[in-house]
Write an enzyme that holds these catalytic residues in place. Sequence first.
Site, short mmCIF file in Angstrom:
data_model
loop_
_atom_site.label_atom_id
_atom_site.label_comp_id
_atom_site.label_asym_id
_atom_site.label_seq_id
_atom_site.Cartn_x
_atom_site.Cartn_y
_atom_site.Cartn_z
N SER B 134 30.51 41.39 47.68
CA SER B 134 30.19 41.51 46.27
C SER B 134 29.30 42.74 46.03
O SER B 134 29.71 43.85 46.36
CB SER B 134 29.54 40.21 45.80
N ASP B 288 39.72 35.15 43.57
CA ASP B 288 38.51 35.69 42.93
C ASP B 288 38.84 36.07 41.49
O ASP B 288 39.83 36.75 41.24
CB ASP B 288 38.05 36.93 43.72
N HIS B 317 35.49 33.83 44.16
CA HIS B 317 34.61 34.89 44.63
C HIS B 317 33.81 34.46 45.85
O HIS B 317 33.46 35.27 46.71
CB HIS B 317 33.66 35.31 43.50
#
Lengths: 342, 342
Positions: B134, B288, B317
């Site tokens: 991320s 995601d 995610h």
Amino acid sequence: MTDAAMTDTRTYECPNFVLQCGITLPAAKLVYKTYGTLAEDKSNVILYPTSYSAQHSDIEWLIGADRILDPSRYFIIIPNMMTNGLSTSPSNTPYPLNQGRFPAITIYDNVMLQRRFLTEVFGIERLAMVYGWSMGGQQAYHWGALFPDAVDRLLITCSSARTSEHNKIFLDSIRAALTADPAWRDGWFQEQPVKGIRAMGRIYAGWAISQTFYRQQLYKSLGYATLEDFLVRFWEWTYARRDANDLYAQLGTWFNSDISANELYRGDLAKALGAIKAKVLLMPGETDLYFRPEDNELEMPHLKNAELRPIPSIWGHRAGNPSQNPEDERFIAQGVRDLLSA
Amino acid sequence: MTDAAMTDTRTYECPNFVLQCGITLPAAKLVYKTYGTLAEDKSNVILYPTSYSAQHSDIEWLIGADRILDPSRYFIIIPNMMTNGLSTSPSNTPYPLNQGRFPAITIYDNVMLQRRFLTEVFGIERLAMVYGWSMGGQQAYHWGALFPDAVDRLLITCSSARTSEHNKIFLDSIRAALTADPAWRDGWFQEQPVKGIRAMGRIYAGWAISQTFYRQQLYKSLGYATLEDFLVRFWEWTYARRDANDLYAQLGTWFNSDISANELYRGDLAKALGAIKAKVLLMPGETDLYFRPEDNELEMPHLKNAELRPIPSIWGHRAGNPSQNPEDERFIAQGVRDLLSA
């Protein structure tokens, strides 16, 4: 909403309407508009309920001889859902049920009121089709389950028989944002909670259209110069038109939508789905982020006479209301033709 | 974060650190923790930057002989990202750059500070791998583009080289909710804007894990009795641990992440991607919702030496940070082994 669009709306009023939650509305109001002519045998009725935050003027665009619902053949009725600001809503209900004391309204309540309205005003006991998008689709599902013998067909775009948990998170996040605004005052606001409503618009923007739509910047084809332009002038505008208590109340209606949440089915969703006698055409959007096609797939084994026909579209949830999107409109119009000729 | 986990953190301080936005931090602080032993030839360094709102103690779980990053072979460094509450952040920066006057921090700024830190503290000029999830992945991309000759490998889970527009809507909706809380006071709060932070947690909950996860109620396997239990005790808790200005500042860092937004590449994303010399393994989560695999696919033609290997997971995610999810952990661990042996 232009004044012109309002000229031919009418209001049905039902005294002492008892809601599922146990509160009585002394005068439940259902504002409606009709299109086309009722056949003598009353066989040509299409009921077209409203979707979240929408009023009839927002969704009537798809009624037209060359569009999705044809008023030259069908008598089309749009009943405004309660809490939408026209029919009975927090913003138009007198003391003591006003604002923060407005009672919970369910889809069940709306459909019960619509049933009485159709009978009393038009003597209509049977519907050729209920057509609905999103919360309009929730009303269509309820019609099929609550009055199995009164509905011949259901065409449902981007909806579900019971609101899924992932969908509820989306709704709950909106409620949390809306009520974080100090102006909200637990519903007893003196001025609209503008910041909360604008935050709501931005949350909605991400969920209601697919990632691919934004990646391709299709909002530019709609006349918005930038993403921010689209967020402000479309998404913030959409909800800032409405009263915050109305918006909040209708989120609750959506959150609790469940065709089995009533004394007929007592929480047995499979039984409620199985009770539907209408021919059903389910048209989820392939890229819808909160009404997922998978949620409809799970309903299919329980539906007696249903087809699942996902809309191949990158418009996400808005594939089911293609007001600016001719390709998806054609796809849905074909579905309507197929279902009405079946 | 236990005190025990903090005992071996150290702080690197850089005087007069000039940010991209033009503001100087008189004393930029980078709090870090290391795992394992630096080889004499310094060839075994893995940099593992932090993700949104995380501190090193939140992400060190995957370091272990049988886990994703092996400290018996590698010298692993977690640099806490600025604005995470440990390194330089609104909550720990003295007047006049405190609270509502805290300057914008970019991923570029973080990577520049990390580069100086590695050189000055350890004499490290070359990294065997940058591993990041991320926002950690955003830092990895930046390392590859800003210092092409200093990085051998990038393993990036659930991230992108430039924040996409649909991702920005998600971030923007969080900012709108956070700042709708009156306690926010444009960042000059006396007490944390608790309602805004809790609204943020609920928005996050919907986006960070897939619809399928919620449909299957996998949160129950994590020890949460109901959806609401999960929303309150996990999602609201996650952000309520942090300072609202820190949360807000880091959203800005994420929003503006773009490996080409600097004088080297001047907005030419293809050029920036093409400059990366490292072997790259991109591992997006198949489900995601904000870092879509499609966004990585669009990067692939520009990357010289990259593989795209989506994680087949319903954890959305969070597939890229599988702290409670052994299957995805195995999948990523295999990716790490493959990349490190390449």
